[in-house]
Design a protein around this motif. Structure first.
Motif, mmCIF file in Angstrom:
data_model
loop_
_atom_site.group_PDB
_atom_site.id
_atom_site.type_symbol
_atom_site.label_atom_id
_atom_site.label_comp_id
_atom_site.label_asym_id
_atom_site.label_seq_id
_atom_site.Cartn_x
_atom_site.Cartn_y
_atom_site.Cartn_z
ATOM 1 N N PRO A 388 52.086 53.390 32.936
ATOM 2 C CA PRO A 388 52.638 52.723 31.775
ATOM 3 C C PRO A 388 54.172 53.548 31.600
ATOM 4 C CG PRO A 388 50.588 53.651 31.045
ATOM 5 C CD PRO A 388 50.837 53.977 32.659
ATOM 6 N N PRO A 389 55.146 52.802 30.965
ATOM 7 C CA PRO A 389 56.316 53.479 30.983
ATOM 8 C C PRO A 389 56.262 55.007 30.429
ATOM 9 C CG PRO A 389 56.387 51.136 29.799
ATOM 10 C CD PRO A 389 54.880 51.533 30.073
ATOM 11 N N GLY A 390 57.154 55.851 31.353
ATOM 12 C CA GLY A 390 57.069 57.166 31.055
ATOM 13 C C GLY A 390 55.977 57.998 31.405
ATOM 14 N N ALA A 391 54.847 57.167 31.923
ATOM 15 C CA ALA A 391 53.677 57.842 32.475
ATOM 16 C C ALA A 391 53.780 57.883 33.999
ATOM 17 C CB ALA A 391 52.588 57.078 32.001
ATOM 18 N N PRO A 392 52.947 58.864 34.479
ATOM 19 C CA PRO A 392 52.582 58.821 35.816
ATOM 20 C C PRO A 392 52.050 57.698 36.634
ATOM 21 C CG PRO A 392 51.067 60.334 34.929
ATOM 22 C CD PRO A 392 51.889 59.680 33.934
ATOM 23 N N ASP A 393 52.265 57.436 37.924
ATOM 24 C CA ASP A 393 51.393 56.281 38.483
ATOM 25 C C ASP A 393 49.902 56.570 38.328
ATOM 26 O OD1 ASP A 393 53.644 55.479 39.464
ATOM 27 O OD2 ASP A 393 53.156 56.051 41.372
ATOM 28 N N VAL A 394 49.070 55.309 38.458
ATOM 29 C CA VAL A 394 47.729 55.172 38.046
ATOM 30 C C VAL A 394 47.003 55.268 39.472
ATOM 31 C CG1 VAL A 394 45.727 54.183 36.895
ATOM 32 C CG2 VAL A 394 48.204 54.430 35.875
ATOM 33 N N ARG A 395 46.306 56.136 39.863
ATOM 34 C CA ARG A 395 45.363 56.195 40.990
ATOM 35 C C ARG A 395 44.343 55.396 40.976
ATOM 36 N NH1 ARG A 395 47.898 58.842 44.482
ATOM 37 N NH2 ARG A 395 46.102 58.531 46.140
ATOM 38 N N VAL A 396 43.671 54.684 42.048
ATOM 39 C CA VAL A 396 42.533 53.936 42.182
ATOM 40 C C VAL A 396 42.019 54.236 43.363
ATOM 41 C CG1 VAL A 396 43.297 52.112 40.598
ATOM 42 C CG2 VAL A 396 43.678 51.889 43.197
ATOM 43 N N ILE A 397 40.640 53.897 43.597
ATOM 44 C CA ILE A 397 40.104 53.913 45.026
ATOM 45 C C ILE A 397 39.483 52.694 45.009
ATOM 46 C CG2 ILE A 397 37.979 54.772 43.635
ATOM 47 C CD1 ILE A 397 36.844 56.182 46.471
ATOM 48 N N ILE A 398 39.696 51.945 46.214
ATOM 49 C CA ILE A 398 39.284 50.417 46.621
ATOM 50 C C ILE A 398 38.074 50.579 47.522
ATOM 51 C CG2 ILE A 398 40.435 48.277 47.565
ATOM 52 C CD1 ILE A 398 43.041 49.359 46.496
ATOM 53 N N CYS A 399 37.114 50.119 47.291
ATOM 54 C CA CYS A 399 35.870 50.134 48.171
ATOM 55 C C CYS A 399 35.477 48.527 48.807
ATOM 56 C CB CYS A 399 34.717 50.831 47.272
ATOM 57 S SG CYS A 399 35.044 52.337 46.701
ATOM 58 N N ARG A 400 36.088 48.318 49.906
ATOM 59 C CA ARG A 400 35.904 46.927 50.302
ATOM 60 C C ARG A 400 34.535 46.772 51.402
ATOM 61 N NH1 ARG A 400 40.994 48.191 51.676
ATOM 62 N NH2 ARG A 400 42.666 47.260 50.734
ATOM 63 N N PRO A 401 33.825 45.523 50.986
ATOM 64 C CA PRO A 401 32.601 45.622 51.953
ATOM 65 C C PRO A 401 33.290 45.287 53.343
ATOM 66 C CG PRO A 401 32.898 43.667 50.632
ATOM 67 C CD PRO A 401 33.922 44.762 49.988
ATOM 68 N N THR A 402 32.442 45.752 54.384
ATOM 69 C CA THR A 402 32.763 45.447 55.735
ATOM 70 C C THR A 402 32.085 44.309 56.424
ATOM 71 O OG1 THR A 402 31.258 47.180 56.539
ATOM 72 C CG2 THR A 402 33.377 47.732 56.038
ATOM 73 N N ALA A 403 31.216 43.785 55.490
ATOM 74 C CA ALA A 403 30.308 42.725 56.756
ATOM 75 C C ALA A 403 30.941 41.332 56.318
ATOM 76 C CB ALA A 403 28.871 42.512 55.688
ATOM 77 N N THR A 404 31.840 41.207 55.276
ATOM 78 C CA THR A 404 32.647 39.973 55.462
ATOM 79 C C THR A 404 34.120 40.183 55.402
ATOM 80 O OG1 THR A 404 32.291 39.904 52.937
ATOM 81 C CG2 THR A 404 30.610 38.831 54.087
ATOM 82 N N PRO A 405 34.950 39.235 55.858
ATOM 83 C CA PRO A 405 36.216 39.533 55.956
ATOM 84 C C PRO A 405 37.179 39.480 54.440
ATOM 85 C CG PRO A 405 35.797 37.261 56.267
ATOM 86 C CD PRO A 405 34.610 37.925 56.257
ATOM 87 N N GLY A 406 36.724 38.821 53.670
ATOM 88 C CA GLY A 406 37.580 38.671 52.216
ATOM 89 C C GLY A 406 38.518 37.607 52.396
ATOM 90 N N PRO A 407 39.124 37.324 51.232
ATOM 91 C CA PRO A 407 39.222 38.270 50.221
ATOM 92 C C PRO A 407 38.093 38.246 49.229
ATOM 93 C CG PRO A 407 40.562 36.216 49.853
ATOM 94 C CD PRO A 407 40.266 36.016 51.330
ATOM 95 N N HIS A 408 37.785 39.269 48.728
ATOM 96 C CA HIS A 408 36.574 39.194 48.085
ATOM 97 C C HIS A 408 36.934 39.324 46.491
ATOM 98 C CE1 HIS A 408 35.519 41.649 51.613
ATOM 99 N NE2 HIS A 408 34.686 40.868 51.541
ATOM 100 N N PRO A 409 35.711 38.858 45.660
ATOM 101 C CA PRO A 409 35.866 39.069 44.284
ATOM 102 C C PRO A 409 35.856 40.613 43.935
ATOM 103 C CG PRO A 409 34.325 37.351 44.710
ATOM 104 C CD PRO A 409 34.868 38.123 46.144
ATOM 105 N N VAL A 410 36.231 40.685 42.533
ATOM 106 C CA VAL A 410 36.419 42.325 42.507
ATOM 107 C C VAL A 410 35.800 42.646 41.110
ATOM 108 C CG1 VAL A 410 38.001 43.912 41.628
ATOM 109 C CG2 VAL A 410 38.737 42.146 43.261
ATOM 110 N N ILE A 411 34.985 43.930 41.534
ATOM 111 C CA ILE A 411 34.519 44.708 40.019
ATOM 112 C C ILE A 411 35.528 45.631 39.934
ATOM 113 C CG2 ILE A 411 32.894 46.200 39.268
ATOM 114 C CD1 ILE A 411 30.802 44.987 41.188
ATOM 115 N N PHE A 412 36.295 45.453 38.855
ATOM 116 C CA PHE A 412 37.287 46.608 38.365
ATOM 117 C C PHE A 412 36.635 47.327 37.425
ATOM 118 C CE2 PHE A 412 40.522 48.327 35.593
ATOM 119 C CZ PHE A 412 41.572 48.583 36.576
ATOM 120 N N ASN A 413 36.473 48.653 37.841
ATOM 121 C CA ASN A 413 35.482 49.723 37.046
ATOM 122 C C ASN A 413 36.293 50.739 36.286
ATOM 123 O OD1 ASN A 413 34.051 52.857 37.851
ATOM 124 N ND2 ASN A 413 32.860 51.295 36.904
#
Length: 646
Positions: A388-413
Motif C-alpha cells: 500500500p502507499p507508504g508501506a513496504p512490499d508485501v511478500r508471498v509464497i507461491i506453491c505451484r503443482p508440478t504434475a501439470t503445466p498450468g496456468p493453474h487456478p489459484v487459492i489465495f490464502n
C-alpha cells in the motif's frame, strides 16, 4: 451470613441490571459549589451514577480537603460518613480517610497497606468486615494526582455476573453461595474475618462484593462443587481484564471527585510514583446511602431511563437478547479429550500479554520448504508485490503443482492468528496444499502485517495489494487470473471475506469464490454464541474480543468500523463471489458465521453453510483424524471442485 438465594431470584435480579460502561461521558459534571449542588447538577450526577455505577464531579477551585469532601457528600444527600470499627482500633476518629504515601508518613495511617503505600491495589469493594451491601457508596476526592500512575480501575461486576448467570448458572450460583468469599482484616493488628457470598440479592436488586485483594480468598462451601466455583472465578477474572467491556480506567485530576456504587462496582488502583513537587493525595469517605435522586435498579428498567446515545445503546460484547442462554453445546466425543489436553497446554483466553506466546508458537509450527514441496509435488517461489502507499512490499509464497503445466487456478490464502499472530507458512497452509494437490491449483499465501503494531487497515491493505499483484502478474507466474479463490481460516477468513467485498467495491480482480473457514466477521462480539461461549472452547468470546481490540483499538464495537474490515458490518452483500462458510457449533464465532451466510442468500448470492456439530474452533487442524474433521475436509474440497467445474 446471608442466606442462599434461589436461582429464580438471582435471574430476576440479573435481568434488571442496566449498569453499563458504554458511552461514559468524557467530561466530569462541573459544580459551582461543592456544598450546594443545584438540581441540574444533582440530576446529572444521579443519572451517571444510575447508568454507569459512578459519576465524576469537578469541584470549583480549591483548596481540596476533607472538609470539601464532607460538604460534597452532604450536598449529594449521602449524610455523615461511616467509620468502620476496624479503623477505631488504631485510634482513628476521623470519618474521612486520607490516601497518600507522602502525607500519611508518620501518622496513624502510616502502616495502612493501601492508604500509605504507592503499590497498586487489586479490585475490591469497601468494607472488609462489613456484610455484603452494607456500604452503599464511596467518594474519592483528589487533592493532587501522582506524578505518574495512580489510576482508578473500575470493574462493572454486577453486569459481568449477570452475563455469567445467563451463560453458566451453576458457576454464577457458586459465587452467590454464602461463605464462598472470605475477607480478612490486615490493619491495626486485626486478623478478623468476614465470610459471605460475592453476589447476592437484596430488595430485588443484585448486590456485588467481588474482591480479589491480597487478603481475600475463595472457599468451597459444602453445597458447591469446586469445578463450578473455579469456572465462575475464571470468568470474573477474564471479565475484569482491561480488554473487557466491563473494565474502565480513569485518572482523577486535581479537584475531581468520584462517587461510585459500592454494591455494583468493584474498584482498585494502579501503582504510582510521586516526585519532589507532585504527591498523590486523595480523601475518601464511605456512606450507607446512595446519592440523592438515584433510583433502584428496578426503577432504571423503565423506558424513561433508557440510555441516551447516538450509537448502539447496549454494552459492547453483551448479547442484547431477552431469552436466557443455555450452556454451550456438547462437544463431539472424539474432540472432547483432545480439547482438554490443548487447553491444559495453551493459555486462554488471548490477552495482550499472550501475543508474544502466540507468535512464538506460530513460528515453531512454520512449514519448511521440504514440507511444502511434498516430495516434489510443488515448486516454491518467493515473491514480493508493491505494498500500500507508504508501506513496504508485501511478500508471498507461491506453491505451484508440478504434475501439470498450468496456468493453474489459484487459492489465495490469508492466514489466521487472531489478527495478531501467524505467517504465510503457518500450519494451516498444509490444508490448502491438500486441496491444491488434489485439484492441481497454485497456492499464493500472503505475509501481512500484524496488529497491534500495525492496526486496521494495514492487514487488509497488505492482502489486497498482494491480491492485485497476483492478478496483474498472472501470466508471468503461470496463474489463471479468472479463477482465483480467496481462502482463510479465523482471522484469515475475515480477511478473505474483506477481500471479496473490497474487490467488488474497488473494481478489483473478479474472484471465483471465497472459502471462509470459521471466519472472524463481527467486531461487536455480541452474538448469542459469543456470549454463550465467552469462556469455552479454543477461540472463545474473550479471545475474539482481544483480537478485534488489537486490530481496532477504541474503535472496536463503534460505528467507526468498515464493512471491509468486519464483514458482518457490510450493508450490501450482493454481487459477491460464491461463498463456502463453515464453523463449529461449540465456538464463539458460530452465530456470526451462520448469519453471514443467510445474509448472502437474502442478497441473492450463493453460499454453502456447514455448522459442524460438537466442533470447536479450527477443530480439523488440531484433531485431523476425527470423523467430523474428515467430513469437513471432504466438504471443502467437494465445494471447490464443483466451483471450478462451473
Amino acid at each position: 451470613m446471608s442466606p442462599a438465594i434461589p436461582l429464580t431470584e438471582l435471574l430476576a435480579a440479573a435481568r434488571s441490571v442496566t449498569t453499563t460502561f458504554d458511552l461514559i461521558p468524557e467530561e466530569p459534571v462541573p459544580v459551582a459549589d461543592a456544598g450546594a449542588l443545584v438540581p441540574l447538577e444533582l440530576s446529572q450526577v444521579a443519572d451517571r451514577y444510575a447508568r454507569h455505577g459512578f459519576a465524576i464531579i469537578q469541584l470549583p477551585p480549591g483548596p481540596f480537603t476533607d472538609k470539601s469532601l464532607l460538604a460534597l457528600a452532604e450536598s449529594l444527600g449521602l449524610g455523615e460518613p461511616f467509620l468502620p470499627p476496624l479503623y477505631r482500633l488504631g485510634g482513628t476518629v476521623a470519618t474521612v480517610s486520607r490516601i497518600s504515601a507522602a502525607a500519611n508518613e508518620g501518622t496513624v495511617d502510616a502502616d495502612h497497606p493501601s492508604f500509605a503505600r504507592t503499590v497498586g491495589q487489586e479490585l475490591h469493594c469497601d468494607g472488609t468486615l462489613q456484610d455484603i451491601g452494607f456500604i452503599k457508596a464511596s467518594v474519592l476526592l483528589c487533592e493532587s494526582p501522582a506524578a505518574e500512575g495512580g489510576d482508578t480501575t473500575l470493574f462493572n461486576a454486577s453486569a459481568a455476573f449477570a452475563r455469567l448467570l445467563m451463560t453458566d448458572a451453576a458457576a454464577a450460583t457458586a459465587l452467590a453461595t454464602p461463605g464462598v468469599l472470605i475477607r480478612q482484616a490486615n490493619v491495626n493488628g486485626s486478623t478478623e474475618v468476614n465470610s459471605g457470598p460475592a453476589f447476592t440479592v437484596q430488595d430485588g436488586q443484585l448486590i456485588c462484593r467481588y474482591c480479589v485483594s491480597g487478603t481475600d480468598r475463595w472457599a468451597v462451601p459444602a453445597d458447591v462443587t469446586e469445578a463450578d466455583l473455579w469456572r465462575g472465578v475464571e470468568f470474573m477474572r477474564w471479565a475484569s481484564q482491561p480488554i473487557s467491556p466491563f473494565f474502565a480506567r480513569l485518572r482523577l485530576g486535581e479537584g475531581q471527585a468520584i462517587v461510585f456504587d459500592n454494591t455494583r462496582i468493584s474498584h482498585g488502583r494502579s501503582p504510582y510514583s510521586d516526585s519532589k513537587t507532585q504527591h498523590r493525595c486523595l480523601h475518601r469517605s464511605l456512606h450507607l446511602t446512595h446519592p440523592r435522586g438515584v433510583r433502584t435498579h428496578q426503577d432504571q428498567t423503565h423506558a424513561d431511563t433508557e440510555p441516551r446515545s447516538t450509537g448502539a445503546a447496549r454494552t459492547l460484547g453483551t448479547y442484547p437478547g431477552d431469552a436466557p442462554l443455555g450452556p454451550p453445546p456438547a462437544l463431539d466425543p472424539e474432540l472432547a479429550a483432545p480439547l482438554r489436553a490443548i487447553l491444559n497446554e495453551l493459555p486462554m483466553p488471548l490477552t495482550p500479554e499472550l501475543i508474544a506466546d502466540r507468535r512464538a508458537r506460530t513460528t515453531a509450527g512454520t512449514l519448511s520448504d521440504e514440507a511444502i514441496r511434498r516430495g516434489g509435488a510443488f515448486d516454491i517461489e518467493e515473491a514480493a508485490f508493491p505494498g500500500p502507499p507508504g508501506a513496504p512490499d508485501v511478500r508471498v509464497i507461491i506453491c505451484r503443482p508440478t504434475a501439470t503445466p498450468g496456468p493453474h487456478p489459484v487459492i489465495f490464502n490469508t492466514h489466521g492468528g487472531g489478527m495478531v499472530a501467524g505467517n504465510n507458512r503457518s500450519i494451516e497452509l498444509a490444508d490448502e496444499l491438500d486441496r491444491a494437490e488434489e485439484l492441481q491449483l497454485t497456492v499464493v499465501a500472503v505475509e501481512y502485517r500484524l496488529a497491534p503494531e500495525h492496526p486496521d487497515p494495514a492487514p487488509l491493505d497488505d492482502c489486497y495489494a498482494a491480491l492485485l499483484g497476483t492478478s496483474e502478474n498472472a501470466d508471468r507466474l503461470r496463474l489463471d487470473a479468472e479463477r482465483i479463490i480467496v481462502s482463510g481460516n479465523s482471522a484469515g477468513g475475515a480477511l478473505a471475506a474483506g477481500l471479496a467485498l473490497r474487490a467488488r467495491d474497488w473494481d478489483g480482480p473478479r474472484l471465483l469464490g471465497q472459502m471462509l473457514q470459521c471466519p472472524m466477521l463481527d467486531d461487536r462480539c455480541d452474538t448469542p454464541s459469543a456470549v454463550q461461549l465467552a469462556r469455552a472452547g479454543l477461540w472463545d468470546g474473550a479471545s475474539g474480543l482481544a483480537g478485534w481490540t488489537a486490530l481496532l483499538g477504541d474503535r472496536r464495537g463503534t460505528d467507526d468500523v468498515s464493512g471491509h474490515t468486519a464483514p458482518a458490518r457490510a450493508t450490501d452483500l450482493s454481487n459477491l463471489p460464491p461463498a463456502f462458510v463453515d464453523v463449529g457449533s461449540v465456538e464463539a464465532l458460530r452465530d456470526e458465521c451462520a448469519a453471514y451466510a443467510m445474509r448472502l442468500w437474502r442478497a441473492g448470492g450463493q453460499a454453502e453453510l456447514h455448522v459442524w456439530s460438537g466442533a470447536f474452533h479450527s477443530f480439523d487442524h488440531w484433531v485431523p483424524d476425527a470423523a467430523v474433521s474428515q467430513a469437513a475436509k471432504r466438504a471443502r474440497i467437494s465445494w471447490m471442485r464443483r466451483l471450478l467445474a462451473s
